[in-house]
Design a protein around this motif. Structure first.
Motif, PDB file in Angstrom:
ATOM      1  N   ASP A 154      13.300  -7.107  13.888  1.00 51.72           N
ATOM      2  CA  ASP A 154      13.036  -8.523  13.621  1.00 51.72           C
ATOM      3  C   ASP A 154      14.039  -9.101  12.622  1.00 51.72           C
ATOM      4  N   ASP A 155      15.047  -8.298  12.253  1.00 51.19           N
ATOM      5  CA  ASP A 155      16.112  -8.730  11.349  1.00 51.19           C
ATOM      6  C   ASP A 155      15.557  -9.238  10.018  1.00 51.19           C
ATOM      7  N   PHE A 156      14.464  -8.650   9.565  1.00 48.02           N
ATOM      8  CA  PHE A 156      13.857  -8.978   8.276  1.00 48.02           C
ATOM      9  C   PHE A 156      13.441 -10.446   8.179  1.00 48.02           C
ATOM     10  N   ARG A 157      13.138 -11.066   9.318  1.00 44.76           N
ATOM     11  CA  ARG A 157      12.865 -12.507   9.337  1.00 44.76           C
ATOM     12  C   ARG A 157      11.408 -12.843   9.024  1.00 44.76           C
ATOM     13  N   ASN A 158      10.490 -11.977   9.388  1.00 51.08           N
ATOM     14  CA  ASN A 158       9.078 -12.314   9.242  1.00 51.08           C
ATOM     15  C   ASN A 158       8.344 -11.194   8.506  1.00 51.08           C
ATOM     16  N   LEU A 159       8.785 -10.920   7.316  1.00 50.15           N
ATOM     17  CA  LEU A 159       8.175  -9.863   6.527  1.00 50.15           C
ATOM     18  C   LEU A 159       6.751 -10.262   6.129  1.00 50.15           C
ATOM     19  N   LYS A 160       5.814  -9.338   6.335  1.00 51.87           N
ATOM     20  CA  LYS A 160       4.402  -9.626   6.087  1.00 51.87           C
ATOM     21  C   LYS A 160       3.861  -8.689   5.013  1.00 51.87           C
ATOM     22  N   PRO A 161       3.705  -9.173   3.775  1.00 47.49           N
ATOM     23  CA  PRO A 161       3.105  -8.347   2.719  1.00 47.49           C
ATOM     24  C   PRO A 161       1.696  -7.914   3.099  1.00 47.49           C
ATOM     25  N   ILE A 162       1.267  -6.792   2.557  1.00 49.17           N
ATOM     26  CA  ILE A 162      -0.038  -6.252   2.939  1.00 49.17           C
ATOM     27  C   ILE A 162      -1.196  -7.053   2.355  1.00 49.17           C
ATOM     28  N   THR A 163      -0.919  -7.901   1.346  1.00 51.45           N
ATOM     29  CA  THR A 163      -1.936  -8.806   0.810  1.00 51.45           C
ATOM     30  C   THR A 163      -1.288 -10.156   0.539  1.00 51.45           C
ATOM     31  N   PRO A 164      -2.062 -11.234   0.584  1.00 54.07           N
ATOM     32  CA  PRO A 164      -1.506 -12.567   0.337  1.00 54.07           C
ATOM     33  C   PRO A 164      -1.630 -12.978  -1.131  1.00 54.07           C
ATOM     34  N   GLY A 165      -0.810 -13.944  -1.512  1.00 60.47           N
ATOM     35  CA  GLY A 165      -1.020 -14.642  -2.774  1.00 60.47           C
ATOM     36  C   GLY A 165      -0.591 -13.897  -4.015  1.00 60.47           C
ATOM     37  N   MET A 166      -0.659 -14.609  -5.139  1.00 58.14           N
ATOM     38  CA  MET A 166      -0.285 -14.090  -6.452  1.00 58.14           C
ATOM     39  C   MET A 166      -1.568 -13.641  -7.141  1.00 58.14           C
ATOM     40  N   PHE A 167      -1.799 -12.345  -7.213  1.00 56.32           N
ATOM     41  CA  PHE A 167      -3.101 -11.872  -7.658  1.00 56.32           C
ATOM     42  C   PHE A 167      -2.934 -10.569  -8.447  1.00 56.32           C
ATOM     43  N   GLY A 168      -2.428 -10.693  -9.699  1.00 62.46           N
ATOM     44  CA  GLY A 168      -2.243  -9.525 -10.545  1.00 62.46           C
ATOM     45  C   GLY A 168      -3.555  -8.957 -11.058  1.00 62.46           C
ATOM     46  N   TYR A 169      -3.591  -7.654 -11.229  1.00 58.01           N
ATOM     47  CA  TYR A 169      -4.775  -6.937 -11.722  1.00 58.01           C
ATOM     48  C   TYR A 169      -6.012  -7.235 -10.857  1.00 58.01           C
ATOM     49  N   SER A 170      -5.799  -7.322  -9.572  1.00 57.49           N
ATOM     50  CA  SER A 170      -6.883  -7.715  -8.676  1.00 57.49           C
ATOM     51  C   SER A 170      -7.667  -6.507  -8.179  1.00 57.49           C
ATOM     52  N   LEU A 171      -8.969  -6.550  -8.390  1.00 65.08           N
ATOM     53  CA  LEU A 171      -9.840  -5.526  -7.802  1.00 65.08           C
ATOM     54  C   LEU A 171     -10.070  -5.799  -6.324  1.00 65.08           C
ATOM     55  N   LEU A 172     -10.055  -7.066  -5.942  1.00 61.72           N
ATOM     56  CA  LEU A 172     -10.246  -7.394  -4.535  1.00 61.72           C
ATOM     57  C   LEU A 172      -9.115  -6.842  -3.672  1.00 61.72           C
ATOM     58  N   ARG A 173      -7.886  -7.016  -4.134  1.00 63.30           N
ATOM     59  CA  ARG A 173      -6.747  -6.606  -3.313  1.00 63.30           C
ATOM     60  C   ARG A 173      -6.670  -5.081  -3.162  1.00 63.30           C
ATOM     61  N   THR A 174      -7.037  -4.353  -4.206  1.00 59.66           N
ATOM     62  CA  THR A 174      -7.059  -2.892  -4.059  1.00 59.66           C
ATOM     63  C   THR A 174      -8.175  -2.458  -3.127  1.00 59.66           C
TER      64      THR A 174
END
Length: 452
Positions: A154-174
């Protein structure tokens, strides 16, 4: 476990193979599987390993500007040494035996190219001075959905992080990716790379983890193995982990901060702690910081080794750009952390996650020892408030090209590491500067995303 016990264990292991690895100049582990009978012979005799690992870059393109190896030498074998003290079993590979090694038996490579050998030399100098260095590296890295092939196609065009948003120290994301996080913590522990802590950082799909501190060589081994292990464990969850310093200009970069302290030979007294001194910082600790400040601009490529590294060191977003230190100040390049008898230490915040841990730790220790040997005084005032806004006189070099030239011409660098290493390393960094492709907006991702 002594050599006899180790050989008995390997011989009677259900695995027919042993995995061995050696770091190249970028800190990338290059290795192979060998039959356990060959391993048993290699423990005493050593083994040959193609020296091309010191003759090509992170994309396996051969350097055209170095002398130690190349087409002109025919890429012969270097004499490799397997370090039995690095033995561990790989839990995600059915407990296959694993060992790290280096080229400390081969003088040609020891002096110029082998980063693990360089760290061993600097650590030996520290011990000769009466100091046992304890270090640890903490890493921030981003995680993405998909396989390497899918991302490349995909030529690095549509990289999809495993979680969305800016969420440091998040218990939800873990919790969202609990199987991945659980495997990281548990498998790294079984792999003898124990974590002190792990949490999400601010940014989509970004995680931070700190490896428990250890004597410096073991700490660097664990840091190198941490990066490789995280990537391999991520594969098993259909994720790809990247340790690029700055994969996206609109997001914070990924740090590789190095915590460090010096202890006495009994390993019972932290020599950075002094209860009756200002801020409980010993004179030795202040000299060490003064050495870091003196040497840092002249050895910066060992902390920021790629063109991409300098996009992170832009000031702000938790990455320093100034030649500064401060008391528990995360905006300074050097964060002094006065604590109690065991916790007092220094955090070097310049390195990114893209560093070669052997080089970054060797550079930190050598610079600190330089301050002690020369009894440098810490005359630079501690930064108060936002050190990102310090005057332009205190700015670090802002590109690999400038930083490399400064290191190549540096008397201090040659004193710390020897001319053979400085010549070879700076030539590899000059090569790295030449790989910049201004016509391809994704050249950094293609070059560094998965490998560094």
């Amino acid at each position: 476990m002594n050599k006899t016990e180790l050989l008995y264990k390997i011989k009677n292991s259900s695995s027919k193979k042993v995995k061995i690895a050696f770091p190249d100049i970028d800190g990338i582990l290059r290795g192979k599987y060998i039959h356990k009978d060959k391993f048993s012979k290699a423990i005493d005799q050593g083994l040959g390993f193609c020296d091309v690992i010191f003759g090509w870059d992170c994309n396996d393109k051969c350097y055209d500007n170095i002398e130690i190896t190349g087409w002109h030498t025919g890429y012969p074998d270097a004499q490799a040494l397997i370090d039995i003290n690095t033995f561990r079993e790989i839990p995600w590979e059915n407990d296959t035996p694993f060992f790290l090694g280096d080229f400390s038996r081969d003088e040609k490579y020891t002096q110029a190219t082998c980063s693990r050998s360089l760290l061993k030399r600097v650590a030996a100098e520290s011990e000769a001075m009466g100091f046992i260095p304890f270090f640890s590296q903490e890493f921030e890295w981003f995680n993405f959905m998909g396989t390497p092939s899918e991302i490349y196609q995909d030529d690095f065009r549509n990289l999809k992080p495993i979680t969305p948003g800016m969420f440091g120290y998040s218990l939800l994301r873990t919790s969202l990716n609990h199987a991945f996080f659980n495997d990281l913590f548990e498998m790294l522990l079984k792999f003898d790379v124990p974590l002190e802590g792990m949490h999400t950082e601010t940014g989509p799909g970004v995680v931070e983890a700190t490896v428990i501190y250890d004597e410096i060589l073991h700490a660097a081994d664990k840091a190198i193995l941490f990066k490789t292990a995280v990537k391999e464990i991520a594969y098993r969850h259909n994720f790809v982990a990247t340790f690029m310093a700055k994969w996206n200009k609109n997001l914070p970069g990924s740090g590789g901060h190095i915590h460090q302290s010096l202890w006495d030979k009994s390993r019972e007294k932290n020599l950075f702690f002094e209860v009756d001194n200002s801020n409980r910082m010993s004179k030795l600790m202040k000299q060490y910081i003064a050495g870091l400040l003196k040497c840092l601009p002249e050895i910066l490529p060992m902390f920021a080794p790629n063109p991409n590294s300098y996009k992170r060191l832009s000031g702000g977003d938790w990455a320093p750009r100034t030649l500064t230190w401060g008391i528990d100040n995360r905006t300074a390049s050097i964060r002094a952390i006065p604590g109690n008898e065991t916790s007092t230490r220094i955090e070097m915040r310049v390195p990114g996650a893209d560093t070669n841990a052997y080089l970054a730790m060797a550079a930190s220790l050598a610079a600190g020892l330089y301050g002690i040997k020369n009894e440098l005084e810490l005359t630079t005032p501690a930064s108060q408030g936002n050190a990102y806004l310090e005057s332009k006189e205190h700015l670090l070099p802002n590109s690999l090209e400038i930083a490399t030239k400064k290191m190549a011409d540096s008397k201090i660098a040659n004193e710390l590491f020897g001319e053979a290493f400085v010549d070879h390393f700076t030539l590899t960094r000059e090569w790295e500067c030449r790989q910049v492709d201004p016509n391809d907006e994704n050249w950094e991702l293609k070059r560094y995303f998965e490998i560094i």
